[in-house]
Motif scaffolding. Sequence first.
Motif, PDB file in Angstrom:
ATOM      1  N   HIS A 183       0.820  -1.227  -0.038  1.00 22.88           N
ATOM      2  CA  HIS A 183      -0.141   0.289   0.145  1.00 22.88           C
ATOM      3  C   HIS A 183       0.677   1.261  -0.014  1.00 22.88           C
ATOM      4  CE1 HIS A 183      -3.484  -2.607   1.331  1.00 22.88           C
ATOM      5  NE2 HIS A 183      -2.280  -3.272   1.728  1.00 22.88           N
ATOM      6  N   PRO A 184       1.080   1.728  -1.118  1.00 24.42           N
ATOM      7  CA  PRO A 184       1.829   3.185  -1.073  1.00 24.42           C
ATOM      8  C   PRO A 184       1.301   4.138  -0.423  1.00 24.42           C
ATOM      9  CG  PRO A 184       0.694   2.837  -3.131  1.00 24.42           C
ATOM     10  CD  PRO A 184       0.364   1.696  -2.578  1.00 24.42           C
ATOM     11  N   THR A 185       2.460   4.855   0.124  1.00 22.63           N
ATOM     12  CA  THR A 185       1.977   6.268   0.975  1.00 22.63           C
ATOM     13  C   THR A 185       2.844   7.535   0.298  1.00 22.63           C
ATOM     14  OG1 THR A 185       3.673   5.798   2.647  1.00 22.63           O
ATOM     15  CG2 THR A 185       1.212   5.154   3.238  1.00 22.63           C
ATOM     16  N   ARG A 186       3.747   7.107  -0.273  1.00 23.89           N
ATOM     17  CA  ARG A 186       4.529   8.259  -1.087  1.00 23.89           C
ATOM     18  C   ARG A 186       5.166   7.778  -2.236  1.00 23.89           C
ATOM     19  NH1 ARG A 186       6.950  12.905   0.058  1.00 23.89           N
ATOM     20  NH2 ARG A 186       9.242  13.607  -0.885  1.00 23.89           N
ATOM     21  N   ILE A 187       5.208   8.387  -3.167  1.00 24.20           N
ATOM     22  CA  ILE A 187       5.455   7.937  -4.431  1.00 24.20           C
ATOM     23  C   ILE A 187       6.403   9.280  -5.164  1.00 24.20           C
ATOM     24  CG2 ILE A 187       4.847   7.229  -6.903  1.00 24.20           C
ATOM     25  CD1 ILE A 187       2.281   6.501  -5.360  1.00 24.20           C
ATOM     26  N   VAL A 188       7.671   8.809  -5.629  1.00 16.71           N
ATOM     27  CA  VAL A 188       8.584   9.562  -6.449  1.00 16.71           C
ATOM     28  C   VAL A 188       9.055   9.152  -7.744  1.00 16.71           C
ATOM     29  CG1 VAL A 188      10.829  10.824  -5.966  1.00 16.71           C
ATOM     30  CG2 VAL A 188       9.332  10.275  -3.886  1.00 16.71           C
ATOM     31  N   LEU A 189       8.839   9.731  -8.490  1.00 13.10           N
ATOM     32  CA  LEU A 189       9.534   9.459  -9.910  1.00 13.10           C
ATOM     33  C   LEU A 189      10.777  10.599 -10.284  1.00 13.10           C
ATOM     34  CD1 LEU A 189       9.015   8.085 -12.812  1.00 13.10           C
ATOM     35  CD2 LEU A 189       7.989   9.850 -13.368  1.00 13.10           C
ATOM     36  N   ARG A 190      11.685   9.968 -10.571  1.00 13.12           N
ATOM     37  CA  ARG A 190      13.005  10.709 -10.766  1.00 13.12           C
ATOM     38  C   ARG A 190      13.404  10.536 -12.287  1.00 13.12           C
ATOM     39  NH1 ARG A 190      17.139  13.344  -8.807  1.00 13.12           N
ATOM     40  NH2 ARG A 190      16.417  13.147  -6.580  1.00 13.12           N
ATOM     41  N   ARG A 191      13.358  11.515 -13.047  1.00 17.59           N
ATOM     42  CA  ARG A 191      13.805  11.665 -14.435  1.00 17.59           C
ATOM     43  C   ARG A 191      14.885  12.420 -14.521  1.00 17.59           C
ATOM     44  NH1 ARG A 191       8.018  12.551 -17.192  1.00 17.59           N
ATOM     45  NH2 ARG A 191       7.847  14.034 -15.270  1.00 17.59           N
ATOM     46  N   PRO A 192      15.619  12.667 -15.742  1.00 12.38           N
ATOM     47  CA  PRO A 192      16.866  13.421 -15.961  1.00 12.38           C
ATOM     48  C   PRO A 192      16.522  14.669 -15.624  1.00 12.38           C
ATOM     49  CG  PRO A 192      16.685  11.747 -17.775  1.00 12.38           C
ATOM     50  CD  PRO A 192      15.481  11.596 -17.023  1.00 12.38           C
ATOM     51  N   SER A 193      15.250  15.085 -15.833  1.00 12.34           N
ATOM     52  CA  SER A 193      14.874  16.516 -15.523  1.00 12.34           C
ATOM     53  C   SER A 193      14.622  16.844 -14.156  1.00 12.34           C
ATOM     54  CB  SER A 193      13.458  17.131 -16.238  1.00 12.34           C
ATOM     55  OG  SER A 193      12.694  16.008 -15.709  1.00 12.34           O
ATOM     56  N   GLY A 194      14.713  15.942 -13.309  1.00  8.15           N
ATOM     57  CA  GLY A 194      14.619  15.985 -11.753  1.00  8.15           C
ATOM     58  C   GLY A 194      13.462  15.153 -11.242  1.00  8.15           C
ATOM     59  N   ALA A 195      13.230  15.079  -9.815  1.00  7.68           N
ATOM     60  CA  ALA A 195      12.248  14.170  -9.261  1.00  7.68           C
ATOM     61  C   ALA A 195      11.104  15.006  -8.955  1.00  7.68           C
ATOM     62  CB  ALA A 195      13.013  13.823  -7.873  1.00  7.68           C
ATOM     63  N   ALA A 196       9.912  14.221  -9.098  1.00  6.48           N
ATOM     64  CA  ALA A 196       8.715  14.852  -8.743  1.00  6.48           C
ATOM     65  C   ALA A 196       7.974  13.830  -7.841  1.00  6.48           C
ATOM     66  CB  ALA A 196       7.918  14.948  -9.917  1.00  6.48           C
ATOM     67  N   VAL A 197       7.176  14.270  -6.843  1.00  8.24           N
ATOM     68  CA  VAL A 197       6.274  13.707  -5.956  1.00  8.24           C
ATOM     69  C   VAL A 197       5.237  13.474  -6.471  1.00  8.24           C
ATOM     70  CG1 VAL A 197       5.253  13.419  -3.567  1.00  8.24           C
ATOM     71  CG2 VAL A 197       7.342  14.312  -3.932  1.00  8.24           C
ATOM     72  N   VAL A 198       4.339  12.012  -6.601  1.00  7.14           N
ATOM     73  CA  VAL A 198       3.158  11.778  -7.182  1.00  7.14           C
ATOM     74  C   VAL A 198       2.333  11.454  -6.227  1.00  7.14           C
ATOM     75  CG1 VAL A 198       1.911  10.485  -8.930  1.00  7.14           C
ATOM     76  CG2 VAL A 198       4.355  10.806  -9.224  1.00  7.14           C
ATOM     77  N   ALA A 199       0.984  12.360  -6.156  1.00  5.04           N
ATOM     78  CA  ALA A 199      -0.143  12.012  -5.035  1.00  5.04           C
ATOM     79  C   ALA A 199      -0.358  10.635  -5.402  1.00  5.04           C
ATOM     80  CB  ALA A 199      -1.067  13.028  -5.581  1.00  5.04           C
ATOM     81  N   VAL A 200      -0.813   9.931  -4.277  1.00  7.91           N
ATOM     82  CA  VAL A 200      -1.325   8.755  -4.430  1.00  7.91           C
ATOM     83  C   VAL A 200      -2.414   8.316  -4.936  1.00  7.91           C
ATOM     84  CG1 VAL A 200      -1.975   6.604  -2.932  1.00  7.91           C
ATOM     85  CG2 VAL A 200      -0.106   8.144  -2.151  1.00  7.91           C
ATOM     86  N   ASP A 201      -3.403   9.471  -4.853  1.00  4.65           N
ATOM     87  CA  ASP A 201      -4.492   9.268  -5.499  1.00  4.65           C
ATOM     88  C   ASP A 201      -4.623   9.418  -7.069  1.00  4.65           C
ATOM     89  OD1 ASP A 201      -6.095   9.089  -3.173  1.00  4.65           O
ATOM     90  OD2 ASP A 201      -6.756  11.025  -2.959  1.00  4.65           O
TER      91      ASP A 201
END
Length: 241
Positions: free
Chosen positions: A110-128
């Motif tokens: 069950h995810p509570t925090r999601i982070v996507l990192r690409r060459p352009s930088g990291a972004a937090v993705v809302a769980v919903d």
Amino acid sequence: MGDSQRWAAAPGTAERARSVLAAAWSCAVTAEGGREEFVGAHAMSDDGRVLLRLPDDSALLTAAICAPRGEPSAVLEFADVAPVPVRHRIRARLWLAGWFTPEDDQLAFHPTRIVLRRPSGAAVVAVDDFTAAAPDPLTGAEAQLLTHLADAHPDAVERLTRLVDPGSLHGAVRVRPLAVDRHGLTLRIERARTHGDVRLPFHAPADDVPQLTERMHHLLARASGSGCPRALQRQRADGDR
């Protein structure tokens, strides 16, 4: 404006994160019992949980079963690897922090925090947003599509460089297809010591492979009507001397 696009020129962050998870074949899990890597063991449920089917001797499975509350915390990591050999093949990394619960013969994460990192930088993705998003419709076919384009149609790849700003081709020694999604094709431009990516958007989204074929033909038709990619040709000529 009559020519304005009414769709996104690139996938949204949540859609991109779901696509990384859908395409990844392996998953690394860091939990109280240490770090384990699993191949072909994960799936995504409709309600946003990641389901892991683990071997009986997995330390993670033992920790989940023996946890006092049955909910050990963990971090899942997925890597998005370019199917075509290019410099720096990791296109993105996805991290999910959350907790596990045993469910039948598998673990539900069950995810509570999601982070996507690409060459352009990291972004937090809302769980919903992550739960509501769907993977790009071309995710399952991308690897085969790109390898076919690179191996069987290098002439088409070179023709597509006619759509690239000449300044982006300065010093280029190789151009390879890096990624494709419903919104466009991304090319990796490699130089002697550096590289850069250029995106060629489609004139309309492609929701399946037949539509993608039409979008690619449209790009190639545009490229045929453009000038010769002289900057790339000069660099190759210089390298052949």
